[in-house]
Enzyme design. Structure first.
Site, PDB file in Angstrom:
ATOM      1  N   GLU A 266       0.695 -10.311  -0.858  1.00  0.00           N
ATOM      2  CA  GLU A 266       0.236 -10.457   0.519  1.00  0.00           C
ATOM      3  C   GLU A 266      -0.898  -9.485   0.815  1.00  0.00           C
ATOM      4  OE1 GLU A 266       2.986  -7.797   3.463  1.00  0.00           O
ATOM      5  OE2 GLU A 266       3.941  -9.529   2.558  1.00  0.00           O
TER       6      GLU A 266
ATOM      7  N   ILE B 251       0.850  -1.177   0.000  1.00  0.00           N
ATOM      8  CA  ILE B 251       0.000   0.000   0.000  1.00  0.00           C
ATOM      9  C   ILE B 251       0.888   1.230   0.000  1.00  0.00           C
ATOM     10  CG2 ILE B 251      -0.112   0.118   2.535  1.00  0.00           C
ATOM     11  CD1 ILE B 251      -3.015   1.073   2.244  1.00  0.00           C
TER      12      ILE B 251
ATOM     13  N   ALA C 127       1.862   5.363  -1.934  1.00  0.00           N
ATOM     14  CA  ALA C 127       1.872   6.191  -3.144  1.00  0.00           C
ATOM     15  C   ALA C 127       2.673   5.559  -4.273  1.00  0.00           C
ATOM     16  CB  ALA C 127       2.433   7.571  -2.808  1.00  0.00           C
ATOM     17  N   ILE C 128       3.818   4.958  -3.977  1.00  0.00           N
ATOM     18  CA  ILE C 128       4.643   4.378  -5.042  1.00  0.00           C
ATOM     19  C   ILE C 128       3.981   3.155  -5.676  1.00  0.00           C
ATOM     20  CG2 ILE C 128       6.837   3.201  -5.528  1.00  0.00           C
ATOM     21  CD1 ILE C 128       8.180   5.257  -3.693  1.00  0.00           C
TER      22      ILE C 128
ATOM     23  N   GLY D 248       6.376  -9.164   4.876  1.00  0.00           N
ATOM     24  CA  GLY D 248       6.605 -10.174   3.850  1.00  0.00           C
ATOM     25  C   GLY D 248       7.652  -9.785   2.820  1.00  0.00           C
TER      26      GLY D 248
END
Length: 423
Positions: free
Chosen positions: A231, A209, A211-212, A329
């Protein structure tokens, strides 16, 4: 037989020195958490296990240490706000291995606190947006207490649990946690475009999750036959799916399906997984198993970092010795991508921090953890370009990483590189 009770009544089952699990992220059962915290005067030494909860976590306050002994596998903003020093409560583990703590009995759970959808006509509930390590807790805990909430999406895969296996049910009707939406900066857009340039048609994506990842997904709208085995995912993936770029047709595991262990975002992503047979929510012991990951073609693992040193060592869990987030992960997918046919393990980050400091550094800060070793990193990407490190000497790595650092710091990094290389 499942009993419908109040949260306060249900939490009376928690006794001193019990081990309690709290479900993850968007599904964190807020009413049960508050009722648990209210038990503080009556209990001692209750061990609490979780990864990245959202909302209230007052149980972690230092003044409640005698009542609650917190074990956090990954720390979110709520924990950082509640407790300035997280070092004493952090458990460093790969996400893929955490379920085995519960399955093996190494950590026997007395109580699992979760949130589920109401039972369907077959008596089945769903863990909705957070299966991750939560399903292993539900399967192994002696007592399961669940908020039953119609706002929880009905997801499939390992998310399904029998209502009869829930010991105490607390009825609520509350919106799930909604992740704050932020504007994507020009720098983040440039990083995302550079990452997207490495992704081929038919690749299998893992992304987090932020911005990138969202900028990368927006740059993939012209791609074809992408697959998803990750994941977690958020709103950005929903938007990409709607463009037709994702078909999952070339995946070797669960072909045709988007595979994840949890989702976090706005109502958009929760509605997307609701009753959607295209999405399979699985135990993190499956999604994050590098043996499973590597079987898919062209796995692209997109992860970030707090800092990267000039040899390619990645710190993603601490700022110096101070624990910030967790291991999660990252290594599971970096290794799985490296072993996948045509796979690409990528660390993507802006070249500077919000305070204007370089994220590419000669040496990691004193006490910093190495989340991903220099041997596991193949690509590092910033807004200034791509450093391909696979098969390169330390000298070649140093040169490649300086080239994608912010120009403001390049001369200083060149001077420091002499020490890095032992000259």
């Amino acid at each position: 037989m499942t009993q419908f009770v109040s949260a306060e009544e249900a939490l009376k089952v928690v006794k001193s020195r019990h081990s309690v699990f709290i479900q993850t992220a968007a599904a964190t059962p807020q009413r049960l958490v508050k009722a648990l915290t209210a038990r503080a005067p009556e209990v001692q030494g209750v061990k609490i296990y979780s990864i990245h909860t959202e909302g209230d976590c007052s149980y972690a306050a230092p003044e409640l240490e005698e009542s609650f002994d917190v074990h956090s596998f990954f720390n979110g903003g709520n924990l950082r706000h509640t407790r300035k020093n997280l070092n004493s409560i952090f458990v460093p583990m790969f996400l893929s291995e955490i379920p085995h703590l519960f399955y093996s009995g190494a950590v026997p759970l007395d109580v699992a606190l979760v949130q589920v959808s109401p039972p369907d006509n077959h008596g089945m509930c769903s863990l909705g947006p957070s299966v991750d390590i939560s399903i292993s807790a539900v399967r192994t805990a002696k007592v399961v207490i669940a908020q039953v909430n119609p706002k929880v999406p009905r997801s499939f895969g390992d998310a399904q649990i029998e209502f009869s296996k829930i010991h105490y049910a607390v009825e609520v009707n509350e919106e799930l946690y909604i992740a704050p939406q932020t504007e994507t900066s020009d720098i983040e857009i440039r990083v995302g475009r550079n990452v997207a340039s490495l992704i081929e048609d038919g690749a299998t994506l893992q992304m987090g999750i932020g911005a990138i990842p969202d900028a990368t997904l927006r740059a993939l709208t012209g791609h074809k036959d992408l697959g998803v085995h990750t994941e977690m995912f958020s709103d950005g993936l929903v938007d990409l799916y709607k463009t037709g770029a994702i078909s999952n047709r070339f995946k070797a595991r669960m072909g045709g399906k988007i595979v994840s262990s949890f989702v976090l975002g706005s109502r958009k992503v929760y509605d997307f997984i609701d009753n959607n047979p295209m999405v399979v929510m699985m135990d993190a012991a499956y999604t994050n198993d590098s043996h499973i990951i590597r079987q898919n073609p062209k796995v692209v693992a997109i992860n970030s970092a707090i800092e990267v040193d000039l040899t390619g060592q990645v710190c993603a869990d601490s700022i110096g010795a101070r624990i910030y987030s967790g291991i999660g992960g990252q290594m599971d997918f970096m290794r799985g991508a490296a072993l996948s046919p045509g796979g690409k393990p990528i660390i993507a980050l802006p070249s500077k921090t919000s305070k204007g400091q370089s994220k590419i550094v000669p040496f990691l800060k004193e006490g910093a953890g190495v989340t991903t070793t220099r041997a596991h990193v193949h690509y590092v990407v910033t807004e200034h370009g791509i450093a391909h490190l696979y098969g390169k000497t330390l000298k070649e790595r140093v040169e490649a990483l300086i080239a994608i650092a912010d120009p403001e710091f390049q001369e200083e990094l060149v001077r420091s590189s002499q020490k890095v290389l032992g000259f």
